[in-house]
Design a protein around this motif. Structure first.
Motif: not given
Length: 264
Positions: A170-199
């Protein structure tokens, strides 16, 4: 022969492509400081944001006028509905400047996507969402370390109630989720919504131009429908612009709250 073929061919429809997000260079071509339409959108959004809040707060009155009231409503919304609701008054006031900056920066840059002549959001290239995600990530870590390093590590990696034989898994999963995946999902959520909206906006209005001016007869009637959809989607994009700014600020506040929480 090629001329005859071209003359007999009808008008062609050119849908929007990802090239929309690599616009032509306006200034400083061939240098590290190349300036494009997206950079212009970012500059205009920043200037508009600074100007509006400067005008709204330079002569504060006890009984505010209409413009000051609108600015104060914006401040109050972020303070009350994001900072204080999620972090409490003490921590909410401590992290209010970063939450306020994130919300309004994202909002104004998102809204450039519906401004005629610009028609692209300042957040539709990865640099801006990534920068904001890094700031959110650093703020989260700072808040946790400020509360206490051992407390922060325990809360982040070792949730309570986990069986002993699953702790490190669980610690390994929490590390990946909290310290690796979290900033990636923050970035992609905003970026993809703006790209799709523009298109989508470009698709509707390019189709409208194609049906109205490229075709004739009954086909032109379709331009009325695509134009109406384009206008409706423009209003929807305003909602998306506000919602994405709100979600980003809320998630940042939630991450800070998790970092300073006693246990979770």
């Amino acid at each position: 022969m090629s001329f005859l073929v071209a003359a007999t061919e009808g008008p062609t429809f050119h849908p929007p492509a990802i090239d929309e997000f690599f616009p032509a260079v306006l200034l400083f071509h061939g240098t590290p400081f190349e300036f494009t339409r997206i950079n212009l959108a970012q500059l205009i959004a920043t200037a508009a944001l600074v100007l509006i809040f400067w005008l709204g707060s330079r002569r504060m009155k006890l009984v505010p006028g209409r413009f000051q009231s609108i600015v104060e409503m914006g401040f109050g919304f972020v303070r009350g509905n994001i900072a204080h609701d999620l972090l409490g008054r003490k921590d909410g006031d401590r992290y209010l400047p970063i939450l306020m900056t994130m919300f309004f920066m994202i909002l104004f840059m998102n809204l450039t996507g519906i401004v005629p002549g610009i028609n692209i959001a300042g957040t539709s290239i990865i640099a801006v969402p990534l920068l904001l995600a890094i700031v959110s990530y650093i703020t989260f870590i700072y808040a946790g370390l400020r509360k206490g390093p051992k407390h922060f590590v325990k809360n982040s990696l070792f949730p309570s109630g986990i069986p002993v034989f699953l702790v490190w898994f669980v610690a390994i999963l929490e590390f990946l989720s909290t310290f690796i995946i979290r900033p990636v999902t923050l970035t992609l959520r905003l970026l993809m919504n703006m790209i799709v909206g523009h298109l989508m906006l470009v698709l509707f209005f390019v189709a409208t131009d194609f049906f109205l001016f490229g075709l004739s007869g009954w086909w032109s009637a379709l331009g009325v429908f695509t134009g109406a959809f384009g206008l409706a989607f423009t209003l929807f994009e305003v909602l998306v612009a506000v919602l994405q700014a709100y979600i980003f600020a809320v998630l940042t506040a939630v991450y800070i709250q998790l970092a300073v929480a006693e246990e979770h």
